[in-house]
Scaffold this motif. Structure first.
Motif, PDB file in Angstrom:
ATOM      1  N   ASP A 474    -114.463 -30.439 -53.612  1.00 49.98           N
ATOM      2  CA  ASP A 474    -114.151 -31.639 -54.398  1.00 49.98           C
ATOM      3  C   ASP A 474    -114.542 -32.940 -53.714  1.00 49.98           C
ATOM      4  OD1 ASP A 474    -113.034 -29.969 -56.327  1.00 49.98           O
ATOM      5  OD2 ASP A 474    -111.041 -30.101 -55.429  1.00 49.98           O
ATOM      6  N   ASP A 475    -115.277 -32.918 -52.629  1.00 48.59           N
ATOM      7  CA  ASP A 475    -115.689 -34.156 -51.972  1.00 48.59           C
ATOM      8  C   ASP A 475    -117.203 -34.139 -51.824  1.00 48.59           C
ATOM      9  OD1 ASP A 475    -116.325 -36.065 -49.687  1.00 48.59           O
ATOM     10  OD2 ASP A 475    -114.177 -36.429 -49.934  1.00 48.59           O
ATOM     11  N   GLN A 476    -117.879 -34.983 -52.591  1.00 44.41           N
ATOM     12  CA  GLN A 476    -119.345 -34.965 -52.608  1.00 44.41           C
ATOM     13  C   GLN A 476    -119.942 -35.483 -51.311  1.00 44.41           C
ATOM     14  OE1 GLN A 476    -121.348 -36.158 -56.248  1.00 44.41           O
ATOM     15  NE2 GLN A 476    -119.396 -36.232 -57.340  1.00 44.41           N
ATOM     16  N   ASP A 477    -119.260 -36.409 -50.639  1.00 49.53           N
ATOM     17  CA  ASP A 477    -119.789 -36.908 -49.367  1.00 49.53           C
ATOM     18  C   ASP A 477    -119.821 -35.806 -48.320  1.00 49.53           C
ATOM     19  OD1 ASP A 477    -120.194 -39.478 -50.324  1.00 49.53           O
ATOM     20  OD2 ASP A 477    -118.157 -40.117 -49.825  1.00 49.53           O
ATOM     21  N   LEU A 478    -118.738 -35.050 -48.214  1.00 51.27           N
ATOM     22  CA  LEU A 478    -118.708 -33.954 -47.251  1.00 51.27           C
ATOM     23  C   LEU A 478    -119.698 -32.861 -47.634  1.00 51.27           C
ATOM     24  CD1 LEU A 478    -114.847 -33.701 -46.655  1.00 51.27           C
ATOM     25  CD2 LEU A 478    -116.563 -34.504 -45.037  1.00 51.27           C
ATOM     26  N   GLN A 479    -119.849 -32.611 -48.913  1.00 52.94           N
ATOM     27  CA  GLN A 479    -120.827 -31.622 -49.357  1.00 52.94           C
ATOM     28  C   GLN A 479    -122.236 -32.047 -48.967  1.00 52.94           C
ATOM     29  OE1 GLN A 479    -120.089 -31.304 -53.549  1.00 52.94           O
ATOM     30  NE2 GLN A 479    -118.057 -30.398 -53.272  1.00 52.94           N
ATOM     31  N   LYS A 480    -122.523 -33.322 -49.132  1.00 50.46           N
ATOM     32  CA  LYS A 480    -123.856 -33.812 -48.780  1.00 50.46           C
ATOM     33  C   LYS A 480    -124.132 -33.656 -47.284  1.00 50.46           C
ATOM     34  CE  LYS A 480    -126.892 -37.855 -49.206  1.00 50.46           C
ATOM     35  NZ  LYS A 480    -127.377 -37.734 -47.812  1.00 50.46           N
ATOM     36  N   HIS A 481    -123.139 -33.986 -46.457  1.00 46.04           N
ATOM     37  CA  HIS A 481    -123.349 -33.840 -45.006  1.00 46.04           C
ATOM     38  C   HIS A 481    -123.554 -32.379 -44.633  1.00 46.04           C
ATOM     39  CE1 HIS A 481    -121.902 -38.007 -44.693  1.00 46.04           C
ATOM     40  NE2 HIS A 481    -122.440 -38.001 -43.490  1.00 46.04           N
ATOM     41  N   ALA A 482    -122.813 -31.485 -45.290  1.00 48.77           N
ATOM     42  CA  ALA A 482    -122.982 -30.065 -44.985  1.00 48.77           C
ATOM     43  C   ALA A 482    -124.353 -29.564 -45.424  1.00 48.77           C
ATOM     44  CB  ALA A 482    -121.876 -29.255 -45.654  1.00 48.77           C
ATOM     45  N   VAL A 483    -124.784 -29.983 -46.609  1.00 49.10           N
ATOM     46  CA  VAL A 483    -126.097 -29.558 -47.095  1.00 49.10           C
ATOM     47  C   VAL A 483    -127.198 -30.159 -46.231  1.00 49.10           C
ATOM     48  CG1 VAL A 483    -127.697 -29.672 -49.042  1.00 49.10           C
ATOM     49  CG2 VAL A 483    -125.273 -29.191 -49.442  1.00 49.10           C
ATOM     50  N   ASP A 484    -127.034 -31.427 -45.843  1.00 54.27           N
ATOM     51  CA  ASP A 484    -128.025 -32.031 -44.944  1.00 54.27           C
ATOM     52  C   ASP A 484    -128.086 -31.304 -43.600  1.00 54.27           C
ATOM     53  OD1 ASP A 484    -128.581 -33.840 -46.905  1.00 54.27           O
ATOM     54  OD2 ASP A 484    -127.399 -35.473 -46.044  1.00 54.27           O
ATOM     55  N   GLY A 485    -126.981 -30.672 -43.232  1.00 62.30           N
ATOM     56  CA  GLY A 485    -126.956 -29.892 -41.998  1.00 62.30           C
ATOM     57  C   GLY A 485    -127.490 -28.478 -42.170  1.00 62.30           C
ATOM     58  N   ASN A 486    -128.153 -28.230 -43.292  1.00 63.93           N
ATOM     59  CA  ASN A 486    -128.793 -26.937 -43.560  1.00 63.93           C
ATOM     60  C   ASN A 486    -127.775 -25.835 -43.835  1.00 63.93           C
ATOM     61  OD1 ASN A 486    -131.273 -25.809 -44.038  1.00 63.93           O
ATOM     62  ND2 ASN A 486    -131.596 -25.090 -41.943  1.00 63.93           N
ATOM     63  N   ALA A 487    -126.630 -26.203 -44.392  1.00 61.31           N
ATOM     64  CA  ALA A 487    -125.572 -25.218 -44.631  1.00 61.31           C
ATOM     65  C   ALA A 487    -125.987 -24.183 -45.660  1.00 61.31           C
ATOM     66  CB  ALA A 487    -124.294 -25.922 -45.078  1.00 61.31           C
ATOM     67  N   LEU A 488    -126.660 -24.614 -46.731  1.00 64.44           N
ATOM     68  CA  LEU A 488    -127.021 -23.668 -47.792  1.00 64.44           C
ATOM     69  C   LEU A 488    -127.972 -22.593 -47.283  1.00 64.44           C
ATOM     70  CD1 LEU A 488    -127.459 -26.032 -50.883  1.00 64.44           C
ATOM     71  CD2 LEU A 488    -125.558 -24.494 -50.382  1.00 64.44           C
ATOM     72  N   LYS A 489    -128.929 -22.992 -46.481  1.00 61.15           N
ATOM     73  CA  LYS A 489    -129.892 -22.005 -45.968  1.00 61.15           C
ATOM     74  C   LYS A 489    -129.212 -21.038 -45.000  1.00 61.15           C
ATOM     75  CE  LYS A 489    -134.494 -21.644 -43.897  1.00 61.15           C
ATOM     76  NZ  LYS A 489    -135.657 -22.397 -43.367  1.00 61.15           N
ATOM     77  N   ARG A 490    -128.336 -21.574 -44.143  1.00 58.71           N
ATOM     78  CA  ARG A 490    -127.648 -20.709 -43.183  1.00 58.71           C
ATOM     79  C   ARG A 490    -126.751 -19.709 -43.911  1.00 58.71           C
ATOM     80  NH1 ARG A 490    -125.544 -24.477 -38.151  1.00 58.71           N
ATOM     81  NH2 ARG A 490    -127.289 -25.924 -38.080  1.00 58.71           N
ATOM     82  N   LEU A 491    -125.974 -20.202 -44.856  1.00 54.68           N
ATOM     83  CA  LEU A 491    -125.058 -19.325 -45.580  1.00 54.68           C
ATOM     84  C   LEU A 491    -125.816 -18.289 -46.396  1.00 54.68           C
ATOM     85  CD1 LEU A 491    -122.475 -22.020 -46.732  1.00 54.68           C
ATOM     86  CD2 LEU A 491    -122.040 -20.189 -45.090  1.00 54.68           C
ATOM     87  N   SER A 492    -126.925 -18.697 -46.983  1.00 56.10           N
ATOM     88  CA  SER A 492    -127.727 -17.747 -47.765  1.00 56.10           C
ATOM     89  C   SER A 492    -128.241 -16.614 -46.895  1.00 56.10           C
ATOM     90  CB  SER A 492    -128.894 -18.479 -48.439  1.00 56.10           C
ATOM     91  OG  SER A 492    -128.429 -19.468 -49.332  1.00 56.10           O
ATOM     92  N   GLN A 493    -128.711 -16.964 -45.720  1.00 62.67           N
ATOM     93  CA  GLN A 493    -129.219 -15.931 -44.815  1.00 62.67           C
ATOM     94  C   GLN A 493    -128.096 -15.005 -44.356  1.00 62.67           C
ATOM     95  OE1 GLN A 493    -132.275 -15.112 -44.072  1.00 62.67           O
ATOM     96  NE2 GLN A 493    -131.589 -13.458 -42.728  1.00 62.67           N
ATOM     97  N   LEU A 494    -126.926 -15.589 -44.083  1.00 65.06           N
ATOM     98  CA  LEU A 494    -125.791 -14.777 -43.645  1.00 65.06           C
ATOM     99  C   LEU A 494    -125.324 -13.841 -44.750  1.00 65.06           C
ATOM    100  CD1 LEU A 494    -123.710 -17.444 -41.685  1.00 65.06           C
ATOM    101  CD2 LEU A 494    -125.113 -15.609 -40.735  1.00 65.06           C
ATOM    102  N   LEU A 495    -125.371 -14.315 -46.005  1.00 66.34           N
ATOM    103  CA  LEU A 495    -124.971 -13.448 -47.117  1.00 66.34           C
ATOM    104  C   LEU A 495    -125.909 -12.256 -47.230  1.00 66.34           C
ATOM    105  CD1 LEU A 495    -123.135 -12.914 -49.521  1.00 66.34           C
ATOM    106  CD2 LEU A 495    -124.644 -14.366 -50.910  1.00 66.34           C
ATOM    107  N   LYS A 496    -127.190 -12.485 -47.059  1.00 68.80           N
ATOM    108  CA  LYS A 496    -128.139 -11.367 -47.095  1.00 68.80           C
ATOM    109  C   LYS A 496    -127.852 -10.369 -45.977  1.00 68.80           C
ATOM    110  CE  LYS A 496    -131.880 -14.261 -48.962  1.00 68.80           C
ATOM    111  NZ  LYS A 496    -133.233 -14.820 -48.699  1.00 68.80           N
ATOM    112  N   GLU A 497    -127.494 -10.877 -44.807  1.00 67.31           N
ATOM    113  CA  GLU A 497    -127.266  -9.995 -43.672  1.00 67.31           C
ATOM    114  C   GLU A 497    -126.023  -9.143 -43.836  1.00 67.31           C
ATOM    115  OE1 GLU A 497    -127.226 -12.446 -40.233  1.00 67.31           O
ATOM    116  OE2 GLU A 497    -129.355 -12.982 -40.366  1.00 67.31           O
ATOM    117  N   THR A 498    -125.088  -9.567 -44.696  1.00 68.59           N
ATOM    118  CA  THR A 498    -123.893  -8.747 -44.906  1.00 68.59           C
ATOM    119  C   THR A 498    -124.201  -7.452 -45.647  1.00 68.59           C
ATOM    120  OG1 THR A 498    -123.327  -9.864 -47.001  1.00 68.59           O
ATOM    121  CG2 THR A 498    -122.408 -10.775 -44.966  1.00 68.59           C
TER     122      THR A 498
END
Length: 994
Positions: A474-498
């Motif tokens: 529910d906080d777009q500023d924090l979401q933006k910082h996480a996405v800018d930190g490459n969170a989506l790519k990291r999480l996507s790769q980790l999901l595949k590895e599971t």
């Protein structure tokens, strides 16, 4: 000397009466079993569990020594610890703990015996020796670690152990163990083990409430305060408030360097999460108040006057100074503040309606009851928030993660201020993202994290994404910082590895002691039968890791379509769809020796719930829904899950289907042809309020622009009588009345209470002497060292306890009433969609015929009418107005709009009803733009002329509306700050003047 086999030792134990021989045999048995699972299995079938249970019952410490009071009972416990009986019991505890470490197959016979109740009664006895306390707590933690391995399909988790431990008779023991001094290594480890047990088992709301009310939460707060003292974070000047009410009176003893903070942080977090009342109870606990006192508002010396007899008073112009910067904040790096994102429309016009100046005519005028929770922006933030941020920078391993988890919970509950968002973005988000890296490792020395099943690093990695998800939600500023930190790519790769294959565990070696004849489980006592093999710890870790990653992905993408597209671009949509598939009913558990991890093996309930949340977030995007999700086949597993036996899964699947049923969705027809509509109708009448809301929401989308036969089937399935009852009920007044009743209950419990500097309620007419209320036992004797505190100092204050219970009850009842209002809102929206689009006029006739003309219009009028509520024991202002929720006003007026969009005779029915339009006139100046817009649209539809045959009718309706004062109301909206309202008003005025 010939080695005795397990069977020989057990047979000799049964026939032995000598205590010394029993001790020797138990030690030999322990040495035989430790590290040998095959011997453990053989021992269970030979009856080791009932033999150990019998020894514990006969040799256990007595309960006749009296209650511990800094003396006699404690001495008797130490004396018993040196006896031969104590040695027998201790060896038995160690052996049963070794059995439990063998895995879930040994949990069933242990639960079938009376060992757990016996050990818990020993733990709760006041003369329990310290050596017993630590051993029993370690055994209980071993059971708690292995309970989830029994069945990954179960949701919620197995609560058998928690139900026993968190019962009233044992809560006092937990509080006593946690509250004891750090003195010895054994007492320190016992307190940490007790806190770890809470962190592992406390998942139910009833257990959390019991831990808070019983004083366990306050004892945990004192432990955390000890770490604050040891680290030197107590703000300067805090010593001046030690004698104030609500304080401990003395700083807690500093925690030794060997003590672990993480178990206490975890225990507090699991108790307070999802409840602001329990969180506030924790922040107002004596331990936290002592080390982090609330800053007192100061006044200028010139504003303080002295009376004739020496008393002081404030001048008429006295204005309190705002508290200065939190001293702990000065230890954090300076981060530029970012202006908070303003809500849509908030900057363009001030709220309409009764302004602040109109509410200040007199002290007896009460504001209207608002059904929403309004937070006090001037409320001080507790210093524990910056302290936790300091821990993030100075600590390592699980302590750092638990600090992040606790500060995130406080932020989600509104107890960490919004101005912290830049600090969270720069301090907390990077740390959580760093924990997702493959090379991130934590120390293996923390034995409370190392449960012997998975490594501490694995435990950290499976929790970090969940903390990230709760933080950015529910906080777009924090979401933006996480996405800018490459969170989506990291999480996507980790999901595949599971989904990587899990290597099989080596098969156990053959052992001659395991050659025992097979026994029929139907003819053997449950205490002598092994339980199911359960699941591999590695596989369970992977499922929890997958669940946590799915939660983080769902929390990052709810607002931005570009984020959702990035998830699809990373190629994880098929993996999310695979996570929606449950385990086959006839699938074998596989056992710890044969773990499986393919998509066909399915997922436990918790992972499915997280996958439903991720699918729901992705279906918010029309482009993603039309491409990636359709290609991956998102609909089929959701159609299966909506019929899942677990109601939580039904709710989550229905929430995801809501977006599939939108008019632009290519899956809408598939929902109809798959026979999902009757299931949604059935769920809409469920006793579960959440399932009812989500089902009505989905049906609302299904009926929009659907053929009339589908709409009629929905009405028939819901039944007109049920619809009539829901829309006619006055849930708004019921909620307000409940609030008044709880307010009266709280007032009677706290009398003329007002908040003191610590946020506590103080009875200013009848002050309570804490020392007399607690009794003589709370006073420290002369023989007690000044550095030690009586255990009673950790008991919850009676007033704080009453307040916690009352506020918890109010929170539950308020949420229930708000859910009832949400059901009513969605049902109005469903009826609105039924009578719009092609075939709308036929559906209006059908609806009026089935529901009843008078019943339908009366229900709309009653939901629109202003309401007041009787205030008990108030002579000056006997009633108080109720602010009707905007959601109800919008949904009810929207239904009125579409009724007016029908044929001329439908418009005339609206005009002929005596109350509908009169109720609507109260909201032309409402603060919500949608309410004002709906009011104007209602007028437009009533006087709009579709053809010349209705000219006279339009003029007649316009004339009548003028006599009701509608023209004046529209004139006030001609300069409305909202452009849509202003333009629609021009249309309405033009039609009125034709």
């Amino acid at each position: 000397m010939t080695r005795l086999t397990v069977g020989t030792i057990l047979s000799r134990l049964q026939g032995s009466e000598s205590v010394q021989l029993q001790v020797a045999l138990l030690r030999a048995l322990k040495n035989e079993l430790i590290g040998h699972d095959e011997r453990k299995e053989a021992s269970v079938t030979l009856g080791i569990i009932p033999i150990l249970g019998q020894l514990l019952r006969t040799r256990r410490p007595g309960l006749s020594h009296g209650v511990e009071s800094d003396g006699a009972a404690g001495q008797s416990g130490l004396a018993y610890g040196d006896s031969e009986d104590a040695k027998v019991c201790l060896q038995a505890v160690l052996i049963v703990g070794s059995l439990a470490q063998g895995g879930p197959t040994f949990i069933a016979p242990i639960f079938a015996s009376d060992i757990l109740p016996t050990l818990l009664s020993v733990l709760s006895s006041p003369d329990c020796p310290p050596s017993f306390t630590l051993s029993i707590l370690r055994f209980l933690n071993t059971i708690a670690d292995r309970l989830p391995l029994q069945s990954q399909d179960q949701w919620p988790r197995d609560t058998r152990l928690a139900d026993i431990i968190f019962s009233g008779e044992h809560l006092g023991a937990l509080r006593r163990i946690i509250a004891q001094d750090f003195g010895s290594m054994r007492s320190r480890l016992s307190a940490e083990q007790a806190a770890a047990l809470i962190g592992k088992l406390c998942t139910q709301e009833a257990h959390k409430r019991a831990l808070a009310v019983s004083g366990v939460l306050d004892a945990l707060a004192v432990k955390i305060a000890s770490f604050v003292v040891a680290q030197g974070y107590v703000p300067p000047g805090a010593e001046h408030y030690l004698k104030d009410a609500g304080s401990l009176g003395v700083f807690p003893e500093p925690a030794p360097s060997s003590a672990r903070l993480a178990p206490y942080l975890r225990a507090v977090t699991v108790i307070i999460e999802h409840s602001k009342w329990r969180a506030e109870h924790f922040l107002s606990s004596p331990g936290i108040v002592t080390v982090f006192p609330r800053q007192i508002l100061e006044f200028d010396p010139d504003d303080i006057r002295k009376g004739p007899w020496g008393s002081t008073y404030f001048s008429g112009s006295a204005v309190p100074r705002k508290p200065g910067v939190n001293p702990v904040d000065s230890l954090l790096p300076s981060i530029p503040h970012v202006h908070e994102r303003s809500s849509p429309g908030s900057a363009s016009f001030p709220p309409l309606g009764m302004g602040e100046s109109r509410q200040r005519h007199g002290r007896s005028v009460l504001p209207p009851i608002s059904l929403g929770q309004v937070s006090d922006s001037d409320e001080q933030e507790n210093s524990i928030v910056p302290w936790l941020l300091c821990l993030l920078r100075s600590e390592r391993d699980m302590t750092r993660l638990m600090a992040a988890r606790l500060v995130t919970v406080l932020f989600r509950l509104g107890l960490a201020k919004k101005h912290r968002v830049p600090q969270f973005s720069c301090l907390l988000v990077p740390i959580l993202l760093r924990m997702l890296d493959k090379d991130y490792e934590i120390s293996e020395s923390d034995d409370l994290c190392d449960d012997g099943l998975i490594t501490p690093t694995q435990r950290m990695k499976e929790e970090a994404p969940t903390v990230l998800a709760n933080l950015v939600m529910d906080d777009q500023d924090l979401q933006k910082h996480a996405v800018d930190g490459n969170a989506l790519k990291r999480l996507s790769q980790l999901l595949k590895e599971t989904y990587n294959p899990v290597p099989d565990k080596l098969q156990p070696m053959w052992n001659p002691d395991s050659d025992t004849p097979a026994r029929d489980p139907d003819t053997v006592s449950p205490v002598c039968c092994l339980g199911p093999p359960g699941y591999s710890p590695t596989l369970c870790h992977i499922m929890r890791y997958r669940e946590s990653i799915l939660k983080a992905l769902a929390a990052l993408v709810p607002f931005k379509d570009e984020y959702r597209k990035a998830v699809c671009k990373n190629g994880v949509v098929p993996y999310i769809i695979d996570a929606l598939k449950p385990r086959p009913i006839d699938a074998p558990a596989g056992g710890a020796s044969t773990p499986r991890n393919s998509a066909a093996d399915g997922n436990p309930t918790a992972t499915i719930l997280a996958a439903c949340g991720a699918a729901r977030m992705l279906t918010r995007s029309a482009s993603v829904l039309r491409t990636s999700l359709i290609d991956a086949g998102v609909a089929e597993p959701l159609f299966v899950l909506i019929k899942h036996p677990d109601i939580e899964v039904q709710i989550a699947a229905t929430a995801a289907i809501c977006n599939l049923a939108l008019d632009f969705s290519p899956m809408k027809q598939a929902i109809i042809t798959a026979g999902i509509v009757p299931i949604l109708c059935e769920h809409a009448r469920s006793t579960n309020i959440k399932l009812r809301i989500e089902s009505l929401w989905a049906l609302k989308h299904v009926v929009y622009n659907s053929p009339n036969d589908i709409r009629i089937k929905v009405i028939e399935a819901l039944t007109p009588g049920w619809i009539r009852d829901i829309i006619s009920s006055d849930q708004v007044t019921a909620l307000a009345r409940r609030g008044i009743e709880d307010e009266a209950d709280q007032s009677s419990a706290i009398a003329m209470g007002r908040a003191n500097s610590f946020g506590e309620q103080v009875d200013i007419l009848n002050p309570v002497d804490d020392s007399s209320e607690q009794g003589d036992d709370s006073n420290m004797s002369d023989t007690t060292p000044s550095s030690r505190m009586s255990l009673d100092r950790f008991l919850p204050d009676a007033r704080r306890q009453r307040k916690l219970a009352l506020q918890g009850s109010l929170e539950q009842s308020t949420q229930s009433r708000q859910d009832d209002i949400a059901v009513q809102e969605q049902l109005f929206n469903l009826l609105r969609n039924i009578i719009c689009g092609d075939g709308a006029t036929e559906m209006i006739d059908y609806l009026l015929r089935e529901i009843g003309e008078d019943e339908l219009f009366t229900a709309i009028a009653n939901n629109l009418r202003p309401r007041t509520i009787q205030l008990p024991h108030r002579r000056d202002v006997p009633t108080r107005p109720i602010l009707v929720p905007s959601e109800i006003l919008i949904s009810a007026s929207a239904l009125l709009i579409h009724l007016g969009a029908g044929l001329p005779r439908h418009r005339q029915l609206v005009m002929d009803h005596p109350d509908v339009l009169m109720a609507l006139t109260n909201y032309f100046n409402h603060s919500n733009r949608e309410v004002r817009l709906n009011c104007v649209w209602s007028i437009i539809n009533l006087i709009y002329m579709e053809d010349s045959s209705d000219r006279d009718g339009c003029r007649s309706r316009a004339s009548r509306l003028k006599t009701m004062g509608i023209s004046d109301l529209l004139a006030r909206l001609e300069n409305d700050p909202d452009i849509d309202v202003k333009e629609r008003t021009k249309t309405a005025v033009h039609l009125m003047n034709l």
